[in-house]
Scaffold this active site. Structure first.
Site, short mmCIF file in Angstrom:
data_model
loop_
_atom_site.label_atom_id
_atom_site.label_comp_id
_atom_site.label_asym_id
_atom_site.label_seq_id
_atom_site.Cartn_x
_atom_site.Cartn_y
_atom_site.Cartn_z
N GLY A 12 0.84 -1.21 0.00
CA GLY A 12 0.00 0.00 0.00
C GLY A 12 0.87 1.25 0.00
N ARG A 85 4.55 -15.60 -4.78
CA ARG A 85 3.15 -16.04 -4.84
C ARG A 85 2.44 -15.25 -5.93
NH1 ARG A 85 0.67 -14.97 0.75
NH2 ARG A 85 -1.16 -15.61 -0.43
N ASP A 122 5.80 -4.71 5.87
CA ASP A 122 6.24 -6.06 6.26
C ASP A 122 6.20 -7.04 5.10
OD1 ASP A 122 3.50 -5.97 6.24
OD2 ASP A 122 3.23 -7.20 8.03
N THR A 144 4.99 2.30 6.04
CA THR A 144 3.59 1.94 6.22
C THR A 144 2.92 3.00 7.08
OG1 THR A 144 2.02 0.48 7.38
CG2 THR A 144 4.29 0.31 8.08
N ASP A 146 0.62 2.33 8.91
CA ASP A 146 0.22 1.64 10.14
C ASP A 146 1.27 1.73 11.25
OD1 ASP A 146 -1.93 0.98 8.62
OD2 ASP A 146 -1.54 -1.17 8.55
N ASP A 148 3.62 -0.23 11.98
CA ASP A 148 3.73 -1.47 12.74
C ASP A 148 4.99 -2.28 12.42
OD1 ASP A 148 3.02 -2.23 10.20
OD2 ASP A 148 1.28 -3.43 10.78
N ARG A 190 -4.29 -2.85 10.95
CA ARG A 190 -4.76 -4.23 10.97
C ARG A 190 -4.36 -4.96 12.25
NH1 ARG A 190 -2.19 -5.79 5.35
NH2 ARG A 190 -0.60 -4.46 6.26
O1 F6P Z 1 -0.85 -1.61 5.37
C1 F6P Z 1 -1.51 -0.43 5.21
C2 F6P Z 1 -2.95 -0.57 5.02
O2 F6P Z 1 -3.25 0.77 4.96
C3 F6P Z 1 -3.79 -1.30 6.06
O3 F6P Z 1 -4.03 -0.66 7.26
C4 F6P Z 1 -5.06 -1.59 5.30
O4 F6P Z 1 -5.79 -2.65 5.85
C5 F6P Z 1 -4.51 -1.92 3.97
O5 F6P Z 1 -3.33 -1.16 3.80
C6 F6P Z 1 -5.50 -1.70 2.87
O6 F6P Z 1 -4.90 -1.88 1.63
P1 F6P Z 1 -5.64 -1.96 0.23
O7 F6P Z 1 -7.07 -1.60 0.42
O8 F6P Z 1 -4.92 -0.98 -0.63
O9 F6P Z 1 -5.47 -3.35 -0.23
#
Ligand code: F6P
Length: 366
Positions: A12, A85, A122, A144, A146, A148, A190
């Site tokens: 993302g 994958r 990650d 990210t 997030d 995390d 998440r």
């Molecule tokens: O990892 C970042 C993040 O923003 C998450 O919090 C979210 O669940 C995910 O990406 C959503 O990604 P996409 O909708 O682009 O698949």
């Protein structure tokens, strides 16, 4: 020594990606090296036919001029592009995952690319680590919203996302008060509730729900009722998408598919319905979603991104491969990718931000 460095952005997007790319390109050019950007994660290498021969592009000072403050990524990205994958359509229409990592190694050799600077979260950095195990020299840059990723105090993009979420919570306050409503705002996160926690405290939420602290619905409802009974006729609940009820599971908007992870989502709508029933108050939900990933990076994230990009080139110069740049104030240092990926960086539930929230009367539903 003349070198050709590859750079890609995976997973993302996050505000600050372009600033990193710029810092990588300019720092490498300063060393007399060449930089090549792979489009859409590994797509530009593995599916060159989709790019009219342009899947891997030479990046010059001109290519990265004027992008430090912009959102998105000039290289494009993908969260369906794991070369181990890789989703491949079969003649019968079904999709199966195949391992194309040997092709990546081959294409790096063919093009004379010396190493890869992988900018990702990650997932993308785990891929980088696998490629490292296959013999590709890689350096990781943690990205990210997030926040995390382990071993780094912060990832770029996180504080911009917090800013966006806080702004939204601020705006919802006035309409919530005007209509005497409870709002449930769903933010990204998440496995870790960093955005919910930071934006929730800064935006003066009444309840913050994060994956690290499973919540009791009754306690959340009691907090909302208490608030109405004590005076204010509105309430603000901020929930991370991965928040879980005690003994329950997170909610998903979409299940996993070949080459694609399950997508979180739904907690705000679910909770809004439950709180309306339990508290007898008018309740609305809002999913902030990808707004949190878009827009200009705030100056802190730009600076962090520029520091990460320059530090990554420094690691290439030192030959410190298999590592990731990490913020360890006041410095940016190098950590082994394996250490950074060992476990996600979760919100410490005894940490001072959680304690501050509790001191301010914010409920975590526990
Ligand atoms: O990892 C970042 C993040 O923003 C998450 O919090 C979210 O669940 C995910 O990406 C959503 O990604 P996409 O909708 O682009 O698949």
């Amino acid at each position: 020594m003349s070198r050709k460095i590859a750079v890609n952005t995976g997973g993302g997007d996050a505000p600050g990606l372009n600033a990193v790319i710029r810092a990588v390109v300019l720092s490498a050019i300063n060393e007399g090296w060449e930089v090549y950007g792979i489009r859409d994660g590994f797509g530009g290498l593995l599916n060159p036919e989709r790019y009219n021969g342009d899947g891997v592009v030479r990046l010059t000072a001109d290519s990265v001029r004027g992008i430090t403050h912009t959102g998105g990524t000039i290289l494009g990205t993908s969260n369906r592009g794991n070369p181990m994958r890789w989703p491949e359509k079969q003649p019968d229409g079904s999709i199966v995952e195949i391992d194309r990592s040997d092709e990546i190694m081959e294409k790096f050799r063919e093009r004379g690319l010396h190493c890869l600077i992988a900018i990702g979260g990650d997932g993308s950095l785990t891929i980088a680590r696998w490629l490292r195990d296959k013999g590709l020299p890689v350096i990781g840059i943690p990205k990210t919203i997030d926040n995390d990723l382990g071993s780094t105090l912060m990832t770029f993009g996180f504080l911009t996302a917090v800013e966006t979420a806080t702004d939204a919570i601020d705006k919802l306050h006035s309409t919530a008060e005007a209509h005497k409503r409870t709002f449930v705002v769903e933010v990204m996160g998440r496995h870790a509730g960093w955005i919910a926690l930071f934006a929730g405290v800064a935006g003066t939420a009444d309840v913050i729900l994060i994956p690290e602290i499973p919540y009791s619905l009754d306690k959340v409802a009691k907090k909302v009722r208490d608030r109405y009974e004590s005076g204010p006729q509105f309430a603000m609940v901020v929930a991370a998408e991965g928040a879980v009820p005690l003994g329950g599971e997170p909610l998903f908007a979409e299940g996993a598919k070949p080459g694609q992870e399950a997508r979180y989502g739904g907690i705000a709508e679910r909770l809004a319905g439950e709180l309306a029933n339990l508290c007898g108050v008018e309740t609305r939900s809002l999913v902030l979603g990808h707004l949190q990933r878009g827009g200009q990076p705030i100056s802190y994230d730009r600076l962090l991104a520029l520091r990460f990009g320059a530090a990554a080139v420094e690691l290439v110069k030192r030959g410190d491969f298999g590592s990731m740049v990490a913020l360890d104030p006041p410095n940016v240092r190098s950590v082994p990718l394996g250490e950074a990926l060992a476990s996600p960086k979760l919100v410490p539930i005894q940490g001072d931000v959680v304690r501050t929230a509790r001191a301010l009367g914010i409920s975590f539903g526990d």
